[in-house]
Design a protein around this motif. Structure first.
Motif, short mmCIF file in Angstrom:
data_model
loop_
_atom_site.label_atom_id
_atom_site.label_comp_id
_atom_site.label_asym_id
_atom_site.label_seq_id
_atom_site.Cartn_x
_atom_site.Cartn_y
_atom_site.Cartn_z
N PRO A 106 0.79 -1.23 0.00
CA PRO A 106 0.00 0.00 0.00
C PRO A 106 0.83 1.28 0.00
N ASP A 107 2.07 1.22 0.50
CA ASP A 107 2.94 2.40 0.49
C ASP A 107 3.19 2.82 -0.96
N PRO A 108 2.77 4.04 -1.37
CA PRO A 108 2.92 4.47 -2.77
C PRO A 108 4.37 4.56 -3.22
N ASP A 109 5.31 4.65 -2.26
CA ASP A 109 6.72 4.74 -2.63
C ASP A 109 7.34 3.37 -2.91
N ILE A 217 -10.15 -6.46 -6.63
CA ILE A 217 -11.50 -6.17 -7.11
C ILE A 217 -12.09 -4.99 -6.35
N TYR A 218 -11.67 -4.82 -5.11
CA TYR A 218 -12.05 -3.66 -4.30
C TYR A 218 -10.77 -2.97 -3.82
N PRO A 219 -9.99 -2.38 -4.74
CA PRO A 219 -8.68 -1.83 -4.37
C PRO A 219 -8.75 -0.70 -3.35
N GLU A 220 -9.92 -0.04 -3.25
CA GLU A 220 -10.04 1.04 -2.29
C GLU A 220 -9.95 0.54 -0.84
N TRP A 221 -10.21 -0.77 -0.65
CA TRP A 221 -10.13 -1.36 0.68
C TRP A 221 -8.77 -1.98 0.97
N HIS A 222 -7.91 -2.04 -0.05
CA HIS A 222 -6.63 -2.74 0.09
C HIS A 222 -5.75 -2.21 1.23
N PRO A 223 -5.54 -0.89 1.38
CA PRO A 223 -4.66 -0.42 2.48
C PRO A 223 -5.12 -0.88 3.85
N LEU A 224 -6.44 -0.80 4.11
CA LEU A 224 -6.96 -1.21 5.41
C LEU A 224 -6.87 -2.72 5.58
N LEU A 225 -7.26 -3.46 4.55
CA LEU A 225 -7.20 -4.93 4.62
C LEU A 225 -5.76 -5.41 4.83
N TYR A 226 -4.84 -4.77 4.15
CA TYR A 226 -3.43 -5.16 4.26
C TYR A 226 -2.95 -4.98 5.70
N GLY A 234 -0.44 -16.91 7.64
CA GLY A 234 -1.05 -17.58 6.50
C GLY A 234 -1.83 -16.67 5.60
N SER A 235 -1.89 -15.36 5.91
CA SER A 235 -2.63 -14.43 5.06
C SER A 235 -1.78 -13.99 3.89
N GLY A 236 -2.43 -13.48 2.85
CA GLY A 236 -1.70 -13.03 1.67
C GLY A 236 -0.78 -11.87 1.96
N SER A 237 -1.24 -10.91 2.75
CA SER A 237 -0.38 -9.78 3.08
C SER A 237 0.77 -10.24 3.97
N GLY A 238 0.49 -11.20 4.87
CA GLY A 238 1.56 -11.76 5.69
C GLY A 238 2.58 -12.48 4.82
N GLY A 239 2.11 -13.19 3.80
CA GLY A 239 3.01 -13.85 2.87
C GLY A 239 3.87 -12.87 2.12
N ARG A 240 3.28 -11.73 1.74
CA ARG A 240 4.05 -10.70 1.04
C ARG A 240 5.15 -10.14 1.95
N ASN A 241 4.81 -9.92 3.22
CA ASN A 241 5.83 -9.43 4.16
C ASN A 241 6.95 -10.45 4.32
N PHE A 242 6.59 -11.74 4.34
CA PHE A 242 7.58 -12.81 4.45
C PHE A 242 8.55 -12.74 3.27
N VAL A 243 8.02 -12.60 2.05
CA VAL A 243 8.86 -12.57 0.86
C VAL A 243 9.76 -11.33 0.88
N ARG A 244 9.22 -10.21 1.32
CA ARG A 244 10.02 -8.99 1.42
C ARG A 244 11.21 -9.20 2.35
N GLN A 245 10.95 -9.74 3.54
CA GLN A 245 12.01 -9.97 4.51
C GLN A 245 13.01 -11.00 4.00
N PHE A 246 12.48 -12.03 3.33
CA PHE A 246 13.33 -13.08 2.78
C PHE A 246 14.30 -12.50 1.76
N ALA A 247 13.77 -11.65 0.86
CA ALA A 247 14.61 -11.05 -0.19
C ALA A 247 15.66 -10.14 0.44
N GLN A 248 15.27 -9.34 1.42
CA GLN A 248 16.22 -8.43 2.06
C GLN A 248 17.36 -9.19 2.74
N THR A 249 17.02 -10.30 3.40
CA THR A 249 18.03 -11.10 4.08
C THR A 249 19.00 -11.73 3.08
#
Length: 508
Positions: A106-109, A217-226, A234-249
């Protein structure tokens, strides 16, 4: 509480009334589609949530006999060569829709290549790194793929001694994950060693598509849902955070190692480090992180799905399997295939097998890895299709499953027939190629398609040459689930070693 319910009721009533008004005044109100799809995105959300929208999408176009079908207010599924040329042609001004926001932080940067809606930035980034994904770069990646092919073949040899079936889809995920680890960092993750989901990586990456597909499908809710779901295991946003940390490491570890920048066979990250050292402003730390993360998310599921589809359709069509096996056996006997370390198949050798090439192509036609429309926004001035005018801001998109099963282009589209690509009618083959889009089309074509092709071209000949496969269940039709990626579920097979006397005779 009662007051809140009243407020919610008024808001929903107002939105429904507004949707009805927009529909009745729209120039596209006569476009066919499900009744409720005219007034709310809920119909599309529900159908996608069920996990089989690739089938729904094909059925809609067949039911209404139309090149354009409405699936949500202002969202239209399109098919046909005219639509593809207009929407996805190189230089097209159709930008990616807000649906892709569900695939980004959700961070635009923070942005990555796949969901980036900024066409200028995407073009510059893709141009900057295209050479690392080019056909010529395959030479440097091939030894990494070869390691994983050899190890995977060893695992299958072990399974052949057991009468228990294996989940082929899962093991092909292990193969694809280890390959992308080798190509990206020069080292395997280790999934092929025991088939274990190391650090929960497969599950974490696998959780991303369902969340991203539905949130888009409802992108306006994405920042809050994330924000809410990122704290849930086991959530999708949690999985994304896992991949981010994995790549950084992994990047930090790779940068600390002494890297020989003169190697001819080098992983992706070594190329990135060299480019970063040569010009830190052109290739920044964020570029390294972003591209490494994208490699894992985009390069893992797609290849595993495609490999599963190839094996599945070969098993379902013994005639094709036998014909392909004859081509491979003949190449082995005349010395043009194998013979290297561990009797590996080189990419160049695989390109000399014409029937293999059309088998791979036909499998990706019948089962492209992605199963939703590639949503785009109509640019200023609008565009015309099938006698309709689509105003600027309309969301349109083509689904590869719809284009690949078009009976007007692909004769008997439900039949696995690799020979169709060897047809002597050049106009017919040209028409099929124009509708063929397993990796997308135009400027947004998947940047990693050559790597995926390399993985398939090196593995499939070895599997066909050395092993026999049979279904481990009475029902020989597999089950799939579609959350952007159309993934097989519990694709269980028996594996046995082939009689390889023909190879022994060749070596003697």
């Amino acid at each position: 509480m009662h007051l809140w319910l009243q407020v919610v009721g008024v808001v929903l009533t107002f939105r429904l009334a507004l949707s009805i008004y927009h529909h009745l005044t729209s120039t596209l109100r006569h476009v066919p589609g499900p009744f409720w799809a005219r007034f709310s995105r809920l119909w599309y959300f529900h159908r996608v949530w069920r996990g089989h929208f690739e089938q729904d999408n094909v059925s809609l176009h067949n039911k209404y006999h139309s090149a354009v079908v409405q699936v949500a207010p202002n969202w239209y599924s399109c098919t046909g060569p005219e639509a593809l040329k207009e929407i996805y042609a190189p230089g097209s001004k159709f930008t990616k829709s807000d649906w892709y926001d569900g695939w980004k932080h959700p961070d635009p940067d923070q942005w990555t290549l796949f969901p980036d809606k900024n066409m200028k930035r995407h073009g510059e980034t893709k141009k900057r790194f295209a050479a690392m994904y080019s056909l010529s770069s395959l030479v440097s990646y091939e030894p990494f793929v070869e390691r994983c092919v050899t190890l995977f073949a060893n695992r299958l040899s072990e399974f052949s001694e057991s009468k228990n079936g294996i989940d082929m889809g899962y093991w092909l995920q292990c193969y694809a994950f280890d390959v992308i680890g080798c190509i990206t960092y020069g080292e395997r993750f280790g999934f092929l060693d025991a088939g274990e989901d190391i650090e929960n990586a497969i599950n974490a990456v696998g959780s991303i598509p369902e969340y991203s597909t539905l949130a888009g499908i409802y992108p306006e809710w994405h920042p809050l849902l994330y924000k809410i779901t990122s704290r849930l295991g086991g959530s999708g946003s949690g999985g994304r955070n896992f991949v981010r940390q994995f790549a950084q490491t992994r990047i930090a570890k790779h940068k600390q190692q002494k890297v020989d920048l003169e190697l001819s066979q080098e992983p992706f990250m070594t190329k990135m480090i060299r480019a970063h050292r040569e010009d830190p402003e052109k290739v920044t730390d964020y570029h390294m992180f972003m591209m490494a993360q994208s490699n894992v998310i985009a390069g893992f599921d797609t290849t595993a799905i495609s490999l599963s589809a190839i094996i599945y359709f070969l098993m379902k069509n013994p005639r094709v399997m036998q014909k392909l096996r004859c081509e491979i056996d003949a190449a082995v006997q005349n010395g043009s295939l194998g013979g290297g370390r561990d009797n590996a198949v080189t990419f160049q050798q695989s390109q000399s097998l014409p029937y293999l090439q059309v088998v791979l192509k036909e499998a990706l036609r019948m089962h492209p890895a992605t199963g939703l429309p590639l949503w785009r926004v109509v640019p200023k001035g609008g565009f015309d299709l099938d006698g309709l005018h689509f105003p600027a801001g309309t969301v349109v998109g083509a689904n590869s499953w719809v284009t690949h099963y078009d009976p007007e282009v692909f004769e008997n589209p439900n039949e696995f027939m690799p020979e169709r690509w060897l047809d002597q009618d050049e106009d017919k083959v040209k028409a099929m190629n124009e509708m063929y889009m397993p990796f997308g089309l135009g400027s947004r074509t998947c940047i990693g398609r050559h790597i995926s092709t390399l993985e398939m071209a090196k593995l499939i000949p070895v599997l066909v040459r050395d092993f026999d496969f049979s279904f481990a269940t009475a029902d020989q039709d597999w089950e799939t689930e579609n959350y952007w990626f159309v993934k097989p579920k519990n694709f269980r097979v028996h594996v046995s070693r082939r009689n390889t006397n023909v190879y022994e005779e060749k070596r003697m």
